[in-house]
Design a protein around this motif. Structure first.
Motif, short mmCIF file in Angstrom:
data_model
loop_
_atom_site.label_atom_id
_atom_site.label_comp_id
_atom_site.label_asym_id
_atom_site.label_seq_id
_atom_site.Cartn_x
_atom_site.Cartn_y
_atom_site.Cartn_z
N CYS A 166 -6.47 2.91 6.05
CA CYS A 166 -6.15 2.17 4.82
C CYS A 166 -6.67 0.74 4.91
O CYS A 166 -7.22 0.20 3.94
N HIS A 213 -4.21 7.52 7.38
CA HIS A 213 -3.68 6.75 8.51
C HIS A 213 -3.70 5.26 8.13
O HIS A 213 -4.59 4.79 7.40
N ALA A 214 -2.74 4.54 8.72
CA ALA A 214 -2.59 3.13 8.36
C ALA A 214 -3.88 2.34 8.62
O ALA A 214 -4.31 1.55 7.78
N ASP A 244 6.48 5.87 6.49
CA ASP A 244 6.50 4.96 5.35
C ASP A 244 7.61 3.92 5.53
O ASP A 244 8.47 4.06 6.41
N SER A 290 -2.99 11.07 1.58
CA SER A 290 -2.22 10.22 2.48
C SER A 290 -3.06 9.96 3.73
O SER A 290 -3.52 10.89 4.39
N ILE A 314 -0.48 -0.64 -4.70
CA ILE A 314 -1.75 0.06 -4.95
C ILE A 314 -1.91 1.27 -4.03
O ILE A 314 -1.41 1.29 -2.91
N LYS A 315 -2.66 2.24 -4.55
CA LYS A 315 -3.08 3.37 -3.71
C LYS A 315 -4.59 3.28 -3.51
O LYS A 315 -5.32 2.75 -4.35
N LEU A 316 -5.03 3.81 -2.37
CA LEU A 316 -6.44 3.70 -2.02
C LEU A 316 -7.22 4.96 -2.31
O LEU A 316 -8.45 4.96 -2.24
N GLY A 317 -6.52 6.03 -2.63
CA GLY A 317 -7.17 7.30 -2.90
C GLY A 317 -6.11 8.37 -3.08
O GLY A 317 -4.92 8.08 -2.96
N LEU A 344 0.86 -1.19 0.00
CA LEU A 344 0.00 0.00 0.00
C LEU A 344 0.89 1.24 0.00
O LEU A 344 1.65 1.47 0.96
N ARG A 345 0.81 1.99 -1.07
CA ARG A 345 1.64 3.19 -1.20
C ARG A 345 0.88 4.26 -1.95
O ARG A 345 0.16 3.95 -2.90
N GLU A 346 1.08 5.48 -1.52
CA GLU A 346 0.30 6.59 -2.08
C GLU A 346 0.46 6.74 -3.59
O GLU A 346 -0.41 7.31 -4.24
N LEU A 372 2.15 -2.33 4.92
CA LEU A 372 2.03 -0.88 5.08
C LEU A 372 2.89 -0.37 6.23
O LEU A 372 3.31 -1.13 7.11
N GLY A 373 3.14 0.95 6.20
CA GLY A 373 3.92 1.59 7.26
C GLY A 373 3.01 2.00 8.42
O GLY A 373 1.79 1.93 8.31
N ASP A 374 3.63 2.42 9.53
CA ASP A 374 2.82 2.90 10.67
C ASP A 374 2.55 4.40 10.48
O ASP A 374 1.79 4.77 9.59
N ASP A 375 3.14 5.26 11.27
CA ASP A 375 3.01 6.68 10.97
C ASP A 375 4.14 7.13 10.06
O ASP A 375 4.22 8.29 9.68
#
Ligand SMILES: C[S@@+](CC[C@H](N)C(=O)[O-])C[C@H]1O[C@@H](n2cnc3c(N)ncnc32)[C@H](O)[C@@H]1O
Length: 195
Positions: free
Chosen positions: A183, A179-180, A154, A177, A171-174, A129-131, A149-152
């Motif tokens: 996501c 919060h984990a 990347d 950026s 993939i990006k979700l939107g 999961l990446r922006e 995914l990362g926490d707070d």
């Protein structure tokens, strides 16, 4: 099985924190605790087909990995404090070379991110999961996905280098950026809608 791996870059590997200071003294454990809530809670049920791996990288006992299995999970409540307490109990366990059961559905090991990736690559397809990834709405979810995914923070360059040893989708979700744990909710909802 739907798996998530979240890297707690500063999250404590020893039980030396107070339950009312999980955002500070526990190295942003609050972020991971919210991820536990998001991975498993439905309104009146638990997602039994979900499994969550918390990779803890803070403190002298690092690394440790806490594995939470929806199928076996008991005693999980929606509040952050009691979830942090379950994780803290896991960190109190003496861990050798093999994974140790701390409570029903909660296990702890000395697994590193690299070791975990190697293990999970046998059963899962990685989805990072990446922006700047491909839009989730144009993405076909694989069987047995494992979302990373990362926490707070990347993933670091070193962690991405570990990932590059494996095939994965990104993939990006939107457009923003997030919060984990948000996501995780979005990705689970997207999968629910297509099931
Ligand atoms: C709070 S974000 C990390 C910090 C964030 N990149 C920033 O610059 O503020 C936590 C993680 O959620 C995931 N993430 C956040 N927004 C996302 C998005 N729009 N699409 C996919 N993943 C996302 C990434 O894995 C990221 O490492």
């Amino acid at each position: 099985m739907i798996r998530f791996v979240i890297i707690g870059h500063r999250a404590h590997t020893t039980a030396d924190f107070k339950l009312d200071d999980i955002a500070g003294g526990a190295g942003r454990l609050d972020v991971l605790v919210r991820c536990v809530n998001s991975a498993f809670f439905l309104s009146h049920n638990i997602r039994k087909d979900a499994e969550l791996y918390l990779v803890l990288l803070g403190g002298e006992a690092a690394p440790k990995t806490v594995r939470i299995s929806g199928r076996e999970l008991r005693y999980l409540n929606p509040d952050e404090r009691s979830t942090a307490s379950l994780i803290r109990n896991a960190l109190l366990k003496k861990v050798g070379d093999t994974e140790v059961r701390a409570s029903p559905g909660i296990y702890v090991s000395r697994m590193s991110f690299a070791g975990l990736m190697e293990e999970l690559s046998k059963t899962s397809r990685f989805v990072y999961l990446r922006e700047d990834g491909k839009d989730v709405r144009e993405f076909g979810f694989p069987e047995n996905p494992c979302f990373i995914l990362g926490d707070d923070k990347d993933l670091t360059e070193e962690e991405e280098a570990v990932m590059s040893s494996y095939d994965f989708d990104m993939i990006k979700l939107g457009p923003l950026s997030l919060h984990a744990n948000h996501c995780m909710i979005l990705v689970l909802n997207e999968m629910d809608r297509r099931a």
